[in-house]
Design a protein around this motif. Structure first.
Motif, short mmCIF file in Angstrom:
data_model
loop_
_atom_site.label_atom_id
_atom_site.label_comp_id
_atom_site.label_asym_id
_atom_site.label_seq_id
_atom_site.Cartn_x
_atom_site.Cartn_y
_atom_site.Cartn_z
N ARG A 50 1.03 -1.27 0.06
CA ARG A 50 -0.11 0.23 -0.12
C ARG A 50 0.78 1.22 0.09
N HIS A 51 1.93 1.32 0.79
CA HIS A 51 2.81 2.29 0.88
C HIS A 51 3.45 2.51 -0.51
N TYR A 52 3.82 1.59 -1.09
CA TYR A 52 4.53 1.52 -2.37
C TYR A 52 3.73 2.37 -3.30
N ARG A 53 2.31 1.64 -3.57
CA ARG A 53 1.42 2.31 -4.36
C ARG A 53 0.98 3.86 -4.20
N MET A 54 1.11 4.12 -2.92
CA MET A 54 0.82 5.54 -2.67
C MET A 54 2.05 6.49 -2.72
N GLN A 55 3.20 6.04 -2.58
CA GLN A 55 4.33 6.91 -2.87
C GLN A 55 4.23 6.91 -4.49
N LEU A 56 4.28 6.08 -5.19
CA LEU A 56 4.58 5.89 -6.67
C LEU A 56 3.31 6.88 -6.94
N ALA A 57 2.10 6.90 -6.63
CA ALA A 57 1.01 7.80 -6.86
C ALA A 57 1.41 9.46 -6.44
N PHE A 58 1.97 9.51 -5.56
CA PHE A 58 2.30 10.93 -5.10
C PHE A 58 3.46 11.27 -6.02
N GLN A 59 4.61 10.48 -6.27
CA GLN A 59 5.39 10.78 -7.30
C GLN A 59 4.86 11.25 -8.79
N LEU A 60 3.83 10.40 -9.40
CA LEU A 60 3.20 10.72 -10.30
C LEU A 60 2.47 11.93 -10.44
N SER A 61 1.85 12.27 -9.33
CA SER A 61 0.98 13.61 -8.95
C SER A 61 2.17 14.84 -8.98
N VAL A 62 3.32 14.66 -8.41
CA VAL A 62 4.17 15.84 -8.52
C VAL A 62 4.62 16.17 -9.60
N THR A 63 4.70 14.99 -10.58
CA THR A 63 5.62 15.20 -12.05
C THR A 63 4.43 15.37 -13.06
N LYS A 64 3.11 15.58 -12.31
CA LYS A 64 2.05 15.68 -13.58
C LYS A 64 1.87 14.56 -14.54
N SER A 65 2.19 13.34 -14.31
CA SER A 65 2.05 12.32 -15.27
C SER A 65 1.21 10.98 -14.76
N ILE A 66 1.10 10.05 -15.79
CA ILE A 66 0.22 9.01 -15.25
C ILE A 66 1.14 7.73 -15.47
N LEU A 67 0.80 6.38 -15.22
CA LEU A 67 1.42 5.38 -15.62
C LEU A 67 1.17 5.06 -17.09
N PRO A 68 2.00 4.35 -17.83
CA PRO A 68 1.79 3.80 -19.02
C PRO A 68 0.43 2.93 -19.08
N LYS A 69 -0.55 3.07 -19.86
CA LYS A 69 -1.82 2.56 -20.06
C LYS A 69 -1.69 1.01 -19.52
N GLU A 70 -0.78 0.40 -20.14
CA GLU A 70 -0.68 -1.23 -19.59
C GLU A 70 -0.34 -1.47 -18.29
N GLN A 71 -0.02 -0.50 -17.38
CA GLN A 71 0.20 -0.77 -16.01
C GLN A 71 -0.92 -0.17 -15.29
N TRP A 72 -1.78 0.18 -15.85
CA TRP A 72 -3.30 0.81 -15.26
C TRP A 72 -3.87 -0.26 -14.39
N ILE A 73 -4.45 0.15 -13.38
CA ILE A 73 -5.15 -0.92 -12.60
C ILE A 73 -6.61 -1.17 -13.47
N SER A 74 -7.09 -2.51 -13.79
CA SER A 74 -8.18 -2.62 -14.41
C SER A 74 -9.27 -2.77 -13.48
N TYR A 75 -10.61 -2.58 -13.76
CA TYR A 75 -11.77 -2.64 -13.10
C TYR A 75 -11.72 -4.22 -12.38
N GLU A 76 -11.54 -4.89 -13.09
CA GLU A 76 -11.50 -6.43 -12.56
C GLU A 76 -10.56 -6.42 -11.51
#
Length: 105
Positions: A50-76
């Motif tokens: 959980r901490h890893y996911r949150m730190q990654l999200a924070f870093q992406l937010s700071v750099t104003k970017s998102i993950l590559p589409k193949e790494q997005w969490i799917s609905y399933e």
């Protein structure tokens, strides 16, 4: 009716944008006293993930970017793995309600 409900859930999931940052549903819960207690009861490995996911999200937010589409969490995937806190949270809420009922007596 069930198809409409499922379609609405999928739309809400995609519109939230949290999946583009690699976050699950339970990563985004507001930290109430019940949620804090449920988090305290999680196994250490789940807390670390959980901490890893949150730190990654924070870093992406700071750099104003998102993950590559193949790494997005799917609905399933979110429905399968993203509700990791719910059993603990249900237990904490049940215990709190029992304690409140006991204190009323």
């Amino acid at each position: 009716m069930a198809q409409l409900t499922n379609a609405l859930k999928r739309y809400t999931f995609k519109a939230s944008g949290f999946n583009q940052l690699g976050l699950y549903h339970d990563d985004c819960l507001r930290e109430t006293p019940d949620v804090a207690e449920a988090l305290r009861r999680l196994p250490q490995s789940v807390i670390d993930e959980r901490h890893y996911r949150m730190q990654l999200a924070f870093q992406l937010s700071v750099t104003k970017s998102i993950l590559p589409k193949e790494q997005w969490i799917s609905y399933e995937e979110d429905r399968e793995k993203g509700r990791y806190l719910q059993p603990y949270l249900a237990e904490v809420i049940k215990e709190r309600k029992e304690r409140e009922a006991w204190n009323k007596k």
